[in-house]
Motif scaffolding. Structure first.
Motif, mmCIF file in Angstrom:
data_model
loop_
_atom_site.group_PDB
_atom_site.id
_atom_site.type_symbol
_atom_site.label_atom_id
_atom_site.label_comp_id
_atom_site.label_asym_id
_atom_site.label_seq_id
_atom_site.Cartn_x
_atom_site.Cartn_y
_atom_site.Cartn_z
ATOM 1 N N PRO A 89 0.795 92.558 -2.538
ATOM 2 C CA PRO A 89 1.073 91.127 -2.404
ATOM 3 C C PRO A 89 0.036 90.381 -1.573
ATOM 4 O O PRO A 89 -0.336 89.258 -1.895
ATOM 5 N N LEU A 90 -0.455 91.003 -0.485
ATOM 6 C CA LEU A 90 -1.430 90.321 0.363
ATOM 7 C C LEU A 90 -2.750 90.124 -0.372
ATOM 8 O O LEU A 90 -3.314 89.018 -0.385
ATOM 9 N N VAL A 91 -3.254 91.182 -0.996
ATOM 10 C CA VAL A 91 -4.525 91.074 -1.716
ATOM 11 C C VAL A 91 -4.394 90.076 -2.864
ATOM 12 O O VAL A 91 -5.282 89.241 -3.093
ATOM 13 N N PHE A 92 -3.274 90.128 -3.582
ATOM 14 C CA PHE A 92 -3.064 89.207 -4.701
ATOM 15 C C PHE A 92 -2.965 87.769 -4.209
ATOM 16 O O PHE A 92 -3.443 86.842 -4.870
ATOM 17 N N SER A 93 -2.355 87.560 -3.041
ATOM 18 C CA SER A 93 -2.253 86.214 -2.468
ATOM 19 C C SER A 93 -3.625 85.632 -2.186
ATOM 20 O O SER A 93 -3.887 84.453 -2.457
ATOM 21 N N ILE A 94 -4.515 86.446 -1.634
ATOM 22 C CA ILE A 94 -5.855 85.961 -1.320
ATOM 23 C C ILE A 94 -6.639 85.691 -2.602
ATOM 24 O O ILE A 94 -7.387 84.711 -2.699
ATOM 25 N N MET A 95 -6.460 86.527 -3.610
ATOM 26 C CA MET A 95 -7.245 86.388 -4.833
ATOM 27 C C MET A 95 -6.753 85.284 -5.752
ATOM 28 O O MET A 95 -7.469 84.860 -6.657
ATOM 29 N N ASP B 280 4.161 73.089 -13.992
ATOM 30 C CA ASP B 280 3.671 74.428 -14.284
ATOM 31 C C ASP B 280 2.311 74.621 -13.625
ATOM 32 O O ASP B 280 1.469 73.721 -13.651
ATOM 33 N N HIS B 281 2.115 75.773 -13.026
ATOM 34 C CA HIS B 281 0.817 76.084 -12.418
ATOM 35 C C HIS B 281 0.265 77.324 -13.098
ATOM 36 O O HIS B 281 0.799 78.418 -12.963
ATOM 37 N N SER B 282 -0.793 77.136 -13.859
ATOM 38 C CA SER B 282 -1.420 78.236 -14.584
ATOM 39 C C SER B 282 -2.819 78.446 -14.041
ATOM 40 O O SER B 282 -3.579 77.489 -13.856
ATOM 41 N N LEU B 283 -3.156 79.678 -13.748
ATOM 42 C CA LEU B 283 -4.487 79.958 -13.215
ATOM 43 C C LEU B 283 -5.011 81.259 -13.791
ATOM 44 O O LEU B 283 -4.247 82.172 -14.120
ATOM 45 N N PRO B 284 -6.338 81.350 -13.921
ATOM 46 C CA PRO B 284 -6.930 82.576 -14.456
ATOM 47 C C PRO B 284 -6.924 83.690 -13.411
ATOM 48 O O PRO B 284 -6.980 83.426 -12.207
ATOM 49 N N LEU B 285 -6.839 84.900 -13.885
ATOM 50 C CA LEU B 285 -6.943 86.057 -13.005
ATOM 51 C C LEU B 285 -8.377 86.554 -13.007
ATOM 52 O O LEU B 285 -8.970 86.779 -14.073
ATOM 53 N N GLY B 286 -8.941 86.700 -11.809
ATOM 54 C CA GLY B 286 -10.256 87.312 -11.717
ATOM 55 C C GLY B 286 -10.174 88.783 -12.103
ATOM 56 O O GLY B 286 -9.086 89.359 -12.230
ATOM 57 N N VAL B 287 -11.328 89.401 -12.267
ATOM 58 C CA VAL B 287 -11.375 90.799 -12.693
ATOM 59 C C VAL B 287 -10.588 91.696 -11.740
ATOM 60 O O VAL B 287 -9.797 92.545 -12.166
ATOM 61 N N GLU B 288 -10.786 91.508 -10.425
ATOM 62 C CA GLU B 288 -10.122 92.377 -9.450
ATOM 63 C C GLU B 288 -8.616 92.136 -9.410
ATOM 64 O O GLU B 288 -7.830 93.079 -9.253
ATOM 65 N N ALA B 289 -8.209 90.875 -9.555
ATOM 66 C CA ALA B 289 -6.775 90.582 -9.571
ATOM 67 C C ALA B 289 -6.118 91.198 -10.799
ATOM 68 O O ALA B 289 -5.006 91.745 -10.721
ATOM 69 N N ALA B 290 -6.797 91.125 -11.950
ATOM 70 C CA ALA B 290 -6.260 91.731 -13.161
ATOM 71 C C ALA B 290 -6.176 93.254 -13.017
ATOM 72 O O ALA B 290 -5.208 93.880 -13.461
ATOM 73 N N LYS B 291 -7.177 93.860 -12.373
ATOM 74 C CA LYS B 291 -7.150 95.308 -12.137
ATOM 75 C C LYS B 291 -5.962 95.694 -11.258
ATOM 76 O O LYS B 291 -5.300 96.710 -11.489
ATOM 77 N N LEU B 292 -5.703 94.886 -10.248
ATOM 78 C CA LEU B 292 -4.596 95.179 -9.333
ATOM 79 C C LEU B 292 -3.277 95.234 -10.101
ATOM 80 O O LEU B 292 -2.468 96.151 -9.910
ATOM 81 N N LEU B 293 -3.052 94.244 -10.979
ATOM 82 C CA LEU B 293 -1.803 94.209 -11.738
ATOM 83 C C LEU B 293 -1.761 95.315 -12.790
ATOM 84 O O LEU B 293 -0.707 95.932 -13.016
#
Length: 302
Positions: A122-128, A163-176
């Protein structure tokens, strides 16, 4: 004659609060239960001051202000309903705004290393992503589109009611992608959804060990925005990715983007030393393109 109890009941029924907001506001309204049998028309300035004094006995000024703001909301609703023609003023105490803490890469690594496993993601995802605590905690897989690397928080769960839609960066997508499940809540603790706040004793102990006393979870959102601004993101990009409703909300990060302004300063200096010879008319409105072609810079959005 309408009583305070009736006013509170109607106010809670008609308010379209998010679950976390409802819980907080209902807690605030309990401070005024002693007013339940009192007619709303009998709530005078003296009664309001007594209510404020009662709240101040157990709450810090900022918390007391938030509680009294809910009290004020009920009185204003009474005016809208025609139960009151006017309402007494609700006193608020000025509290200096706490300066936001912004992490750098080193501090972030120290903190992550000290956190228990269920808080690291959650912390890393919050920052990203810059998402607020409640949106990360309540993030559901139905809001995640891994194929298109995008997260969408519905208006009913987002602060701006959009609605709030945002792209996931590469690292955020890897985390999920690395998470073992794909249904229900994204972030779990011992296989169960996380409830309450992330500002737990575990988080406070971890920040202490990382020498980051005073850091709040919401400072992760400031860290996200500050890193974007430092990277040269325009106000428009900041507002869109952070999900702010107003450009004023991103103004606090403008000082981190001085490199974007330097070409304008150079442009003015060029006119000065050349005796007032500015760019050609067709380029007059494009100082950056005229001075630094091909870099793709754009002036900050105002």
């Amino acid at each position: 004659v309408k009583t305070w109890r009736e006013a509170v009941q109607r106010y809670k029924k008609e308010s379209a609060w998010r679950p976390s907001t409802r819980k907080r506001n209902e807690f605030s309204l309990k401070f005024f239960d002693r007013l339940n049998p009192v007619a709303v028309g009998a709530i005078t300035a003296d009664v309001v001051r007594a209510a404020r004094d009662y709240v101040d006995r157990s709450q810090r000024p900022a918390s007391a202000n938030r509680i009294m703001a809910v009290f004020r909301g009920v009185l204003r609703a009474c005016i809208r309903w025609g139960w009151l023609t006017h309402a007494p003023p609700v006193p608020m105490v000025h509290t200096p705004q706490k300066e936001a803490a912004v992490l750098d890469g080193s501090a972030t690594a120290r903190l992550v290393a000290e956190l228990p496993g269920h808080l690291r993601g959650p912390l890393v995802f919050s920052i990203m992503t810059g998402l607020r605590m409640a949106n990360v905690r309540d993030l559901d897989w139905s809001q995640v589109d891994l194929e298109n690397a995008r997260v969408t928080v519905p208006a009913s769960l987002y602060k701006t009611k959009r609605d709030h839609s945002l792209p996931l960066g590469v690292e955020a997508a890897k985390l999920l992608t690395a998470l073992p499940h794909r249904t229900g809540r994204v972030f779990l603790y011992d296989g169960r959804p996380i409830t309450g706040t992330f500002n737990t004793r575990a988080f406070r102990n971890a920040r202490k060990r990382a020498h980051l006393d005073g850091l709040r979870w919401h400072d992760l959102r400031h860290t996200f925005a500050s890193w974007l601004a430092t990277a040269g993101a325009s106000d428009r990009v900041l507002q869109s990715m952070g999900g702010w409703s107003s450009p004023r909300m991103v103004a606090r990060y403008s000082h981190l983007r001085t490199a974007d302004l330097r070409p304008y300063a150079d442009f003015v200096g060029t006119i000065m030393v050349t005796g007032g010879q500015g760019p050609k008319a067709e380029n007059a409105a494009k100082p950056l393109e005229n001075m630094v072609p091909g870099r793709g810079l754009e002036p900050p959005t105002r």
